[in-house]
Motif scaffolding. Structure first.
Motif, PDB file in Angstrom:
ATOM      1  N   ARG A   1     -94.376 -31.606  26.811  1.00  0.00           N
ATOM      2  CA  ARG A   1     -93.019 -31.763  26.266  1.00  0.00           C
ATOM      3  C   ARG A   1     -93.008 -32.717  25.079  1.00  0.00           C
ATOM      4  NH1 ARG A   1     -89.317 -32.476  31.771  1.00  0.00           N
ATOM      5  NH2 ARG A   1     -90.011 -30.578  32.828  1.00  0.00           N
ATOM      6  N   LEU A   2     -93.713 -33.833  25.210  1.00  0.00           N
ATOM      7  CA  LEU A   2     -93.745 -34.807  24.122  1.00  0.00           C
ATOM      8  C   LEU A   2     -94.404 -34.220  22.883  1.00  0.00           C
ATOM      9  CD1 LEU A   2     -94.662 -38.107  26.043  1.00  0.00           C
ATOM     10  CD2 LEU A   2     -92.414 -37.375  25.217  1.00  0.00           C
TER      11      LEU A   2
ATOM     12  N   GLY B   1     -89.365 -37.746  28.092  1.00  0.00           N
ATOM     13  CA  GLY B   1     -89.542 -36.310  28.208  1.00  0.00           C
ATOM     14  C   GLY B   1     -89.240 -35.745  29.572  1.00  0.00           C
TER      15      GLY B   1
ATOM     16  N   THR C   1     -80.511 -35.181  29.329  1.00  0.00           N
ATOM     17  CA  THR C   1     -79.895 -33.866  29.516  1.00  0.00           C
ATOM     18  C   THR C   1     -79.377 -33.702  30.941  1.00  0.00           C
ATOM     19  OG1 THR C   1     -81.450 -32.964  27.894  1.00  0.00           O
ATOM     20  CG2 THR C   1     -80.247 -31.388  29.252  1.00  0.00           C
TER      21      THR C   1
ATOM     22  N   MET D   1     -91.833 -32.003  21.278  1.00  0.00           N
ATOM     23  CA  MET D   1     -90.783 -32.810  20.666  1.00  0.00           C
ATOM     24  C   MET D   1     -91.324 -33.648  19.510  1.00  0.00           C
ATOM     25  SD  MET D   1     -89.200 -33.983  24.347  1.00  0.00           S
ATOM     26  CE  MET D   1     -88.120 -35.262  23.728  1.00  0.00           C
ATOM     27  N   LYS D   2     -92.662 -33.610  19.305  1.00  0.00           N
ATOM     28  CA  LYS D   2     -93.340 -34.369  18.247  1.00  0.00           C
ATOM     29  C   LYS D   2     -93.077 -35.866  18.363  1.00  0.00           C
ATOM     30  CE  LYS D   2     -93.478 -30.460  15.068  1.00  0.00           C
ATOM     31  NZ  LYS D   2     -93.158 -29.940  13.703  1.00  0.00           N
ATOM     32  N   ILE D   3     -93.044 -36.320  19.644  1.00  0.00           N
ATOM     33  CA  ILE D   3     -92.906 -37.756  19.896  1.00  0.00           C
ATOM     34  C   ILE D   3     -94.304 -38.309  20.134  1.00  0.00           C
ATOM     35  CG2 ILE D   3     -92.017 -39.507  21.492  1.00  0.00           C
ATOM     36  CD1 ILE D   3     -89.641 -37.666  22.009  1.00  0.00           C
TER      37      ILE D   3
END
Length: 782
Positions: A202-203, A103, A108, A206-208
């Motif tokens: 962020r995770l 994340g 990117t 992102m559904k991590i």
């Protein structure tokens, strides 16, 4: 008798890595002249040596001491260093390796950098691991479990090779030792340091919900904190990713940081007396490691950065508001020290060692509200109870890293009270071979410091550190050391005879002054963190100072982006600095040093003033040479009116009498229960007098009051003054005042003082004593 002088020419990290290890000669085509007595020789595959032959007897040499040694970084070496990095494209055959937690934006950011550099971009997860395993990373982790996953992930990269690419690692790659060693051989590792709370957010977006270690039951926050120690171990460059920074901004930061890393000549130092005023003019470069090792420039000036101080953005400073002192120190020093001089990961280790359990307060330099809009910056929680610990617990480690491994160094220090014990304590904490090849000797005015300070200096002597009382004042001690440094015959003799070079740990040494910037910046951030101000609000600082180093480091903090408004210079009855700031006349004629309750600022010759005047005069080295030569020969100099006005834009100055000092200690204790040491009391009196009350003021509390027990007892009208230091400290401790007793100082009173030497105020006598100390500690060369 023929003498053979074997000396390492340079300590430069680049030289060690790329020249010594490869046996490359930097002297090919060297323009220097070859004399009958001196020749240069390269022993390839070993160390570069300077071999000097002279056909004089050893006894004759000792008597005359006339052999002059020149040990600069040569022009040819500078060009070699420059060629290796600067003439290649930004990447060359190196890879940019992005490292960080899941994340962090590595993939990117990597793509943006790859487009900018027009190079291959490799994502380890997608391009290597999933291709190797024929399944997704998540599937592999579920299939084999945490430990087996880390092992197989590492093996998948051991045979991977790339050149001139941007590589985005997985979040867990740094946990595999062999993998990182393999990648580091041909890569610049860039750590994207994103706050843990941002990563968690962020995770979640992102559904991590599955990363290595998460199924162990450990909370995600703890997993991310645990991984940080691996990231810190491997990185060459750290990018501090403040909250809200876009991937484009982070990519630009990476690009600029890699460019800085490759451009080793981008951050050089010059003497304040250098005749060249502009960066494009040619001058032999000096690097951070040179400034730390040499201490004083060969022309008698002080080292300063050739370029302006690096400036942190408002967002970067705001991101440090909730950070620890160690985290703030890491960010600030990484910006100020080129990674070729001290790699960032090694610098981090030094910082953590310096500001650890040796400080009584976990905040290291906490800020306490005193009253109204006045705040106390407590700089006395280190092992010797003074602000000197904030730099001298770190500086010895930097010094040991920078010096050649094959040379001995003796640190010469003049102290007006607190520096001496702080130097001896700091250098005694070196370990192993460092302690065997680095020693320190501190000269103090035998009758010019407090009784406890004297006991503390004497009691701080260790196997690699000694105290020498001088029957004079601080100014003599400081001047004597400068004369020793500038006597090339003397320093050459010590190098030839004992393989020992001289250096300094006074604030004339850049490595000593730089860490002081941290606590001024940290104090401002603490005021923001405690809710007293919002970031961007202006604050004044009031500092008791005699040698100008402490207040100058606050000026440097402002240059880095901390919004200080005015710098208030607080003097005692030796108010030469106050007079100078008010008039522009630095006048020592018919002025004698007065012993006061605040001995650490009983100074008439202010060394670090030269650094600030160099800045104020637009780096006019010729003028600095003229002014300070005139001060030495005629005991005065006058600054032009326009320069005085420029100085007064930032500085206010005043001084405090002994009576007012004691009165401030008394009144502050009875109104707030806080005991000021005499130096802090000086600052309080001056701040009360000159502060315009429109913004907060930070008073630098430079020492714990226990070090000046007799003065405190007199101020508080305690009759039991004629007691031992131990009983005085115990009595003061019973008052339950703030700040609390300093345990390390109380422990000091229980120790028996060892013997120490006392010398007459004669430079030649001090030279002989230095030689004797070297004889007893270091092995002779011949």
């Amino acid at each position: 008798m023929i003498l053979y002088l074997l000396l390492l020419v340079t300590n430069d990290p680049f030289f060690k890595k790329f020249v010594l290890d490869k046996g490359v000669s930097p002297f090919a085509g060297w323009p220097g002249k070859k004399s009958a007595k001196t020749m240069l020789h390269i022993n390839q595959g070993q160390h570069l040596k300077l071999i000097t032959k002279t056909f004089v007897s050893l006894t004759h040499f000792k008597a005359n001491r006339h052999l002059k040694l020149i040990l600069p970084r040569t022009f040819a070496f500078t060009e070699l260093r420059k060629t290796w990095f600067s003439t290649q494209p930004l990447l060359g055959n190196k890879n940019i390796i992005l490292m960080g937690p899941p994340g962090a934006g590595k993939t990117t950011v990597g793509k943006i950098i790859g487009q900018k550099l027009d190079c291959v971009v490799i994502d380890v997860d997608n391009d290597i691991l999933e291709t190797t395993w024929n399944m997704t990373v998540a599937e592999k982790l579920k299939d084999v479990g945490n430990e087996q996953f880390l092992e197989e992930e590492g093996k998948a990269l051991l045979n991977f090779n790339a050149s001139g690419a941007v590589i985005s690692l997985s979040g867990s790659n740094p946990m595999h030792e062999a993998t990182m060693q393999h990648l580091k051989k041909n890569g610049i590792i860039v750590y994207l340091d994103v706050p843990v709370i941002d990563i968690i957010n962020r995770l979640n977006l992102m559904k991590i919900d599955r990363i290595v270690g998460q199924n162990s039951g450990m909370p995600l926050k703890e997993i991310l904190k645990y991984r940080k120690k691996f990231y810190k171990k491997w990185y060459d460059i750290r990018i501090f990713c403040e909250d809200g920074a876009s991937t484009e901004v982070v990519a630009d930061k990476v690009f600029d940081a890699v460019k800085r890393y490759r451009d080793v000549d981008s951050e050089t130092f010059v003497s304040t007396r250098c005749k060249f005023r502009h960066p494009e003019e040619r001058v032999t470069p000096k690097y951070f490691s040179d400034a730390v090792i040499e201490g004083l420039a060969s022309d008698g000036g002080l080292f300063v950065p050739r370029k302006e101080f690096p400036k942190l953005s408002c967002l970067e400073w705001k991101s440090l508001v909730g950070a620890t002192y160690v985290e703030r120190a890491q960010v600030i020093l990484e910006r100020c020290i080129h990674p070729v001089d001290i790699p960032a990961s090694r610098l981090g280790e030094m910082i953590e060692t310096a500001y650890g359990e040796n400080f009584a307060c976990s905040k290291i330099a906490p800020v306490r509200h005193l009253s109204g809009n006045q705040f106390i910056l407590e700089l006395f929680h280190g092992p010797t109870g003074s602000f000197k610990d904030l730099s001298l617990q770190l500086m010895p480690h930097m010094f040991a890293h920078c010096i050649p491994r094959t040379c001995n160094y003796l640190i010469l220090v003049a102290t007006s009270g607190d520096t001496g014990s702080a130097v001896l304590n700091g250098f005694s904490r070196l370990t192993g071979s460092d302690k065997q090849r680095i020693a320190a000797v501190t000269f103090f005015p035998e009758d010019g410091i407090s009784g406890f300070q004297k006991e503390q200096i004497i009691g701080s002597q260790k196997e690699n550190g000694w105290a020498v009382g001088v029957k004079s004042d601080f100014d003599f001690c400081q001047t004597a050391i400068k004369k020793m440094f500038n006597d090339s015959d003397y320093t050459g003799f010590l190098t030839v005879e004992y393989g020992t070079a001289l250096s300094s740990a006074n604030s004339i040494n850049w490595g000593r002054l730089l860490p002081q910037v941290i606590y001024h910046a940290s104090a401002y951030l603490d005021l923001v963190n405690q809710g007293f101000i919002s970031f961007g609000s202006q604050v004044d600082v009031c500092i008791p100072t005699g040698n100008f180093g402490n207040i100058l480091s606050a000026v440097y903090a402002k240059m880095m982006g901390i919004p200080f408004r005015k710098f208030i210079c607080a003097s005692n009855q030796n108010h030469v600095l106050t007079d100078f700031i008010k008039t522009g006349l630095y006048d020592l004629r018919q002025r004698k040093l007065v012993q006061t309750f605040s001995p650490s600022i009983d100074i008439l010759k202010s060394s670090n003033l030269e650094r600030h005047l160099h800045f104020v005069t637009d780096r006019d080295g010729k003028l600095m040479t003229k002014l300070f030569h005139q001060l030495e020969s005629q005991q005065h100099f006058q600054l032009e009116k326009i320069l005085v006005e420029k100085l007064q834009q930032d500085f206010i100055a005043d001084w405090c009498s002994e009576e007012n000092c004691l009165a401030a200690i008394n009144s502050t204790y009875h109104t707030s229960g806080y005991i000021l040491d005499p130096h802090t009391a000086i600052a309080k009196v001056v701040a009360d007098r000159v502060q315009d009350k429109t913004c907060p003021v930070i008073l630098a509390s430079t020492a714990h009051y226990s070090k000046f027990a007799p003065a405190i007892m007199q101020a508080l009208k305690i009759k039991e003054i004629n007691q031992t230091s131990s009983s005085q400290l115990c009595l003061l401790s019973s008052y339950n005042a703030l700040p609390p007793p300093h345990e390390a100082l109380l422990e000091r009173t229980k120790q028996q003082d060892p013997k120490y030497h006392i010398c007459a105020p004669d430079v030649n006598i001090l030279k002989d004593h230095v030689e004797t100390l070297i004889q007893t500690h270091f092995m002779k060369v011949f």
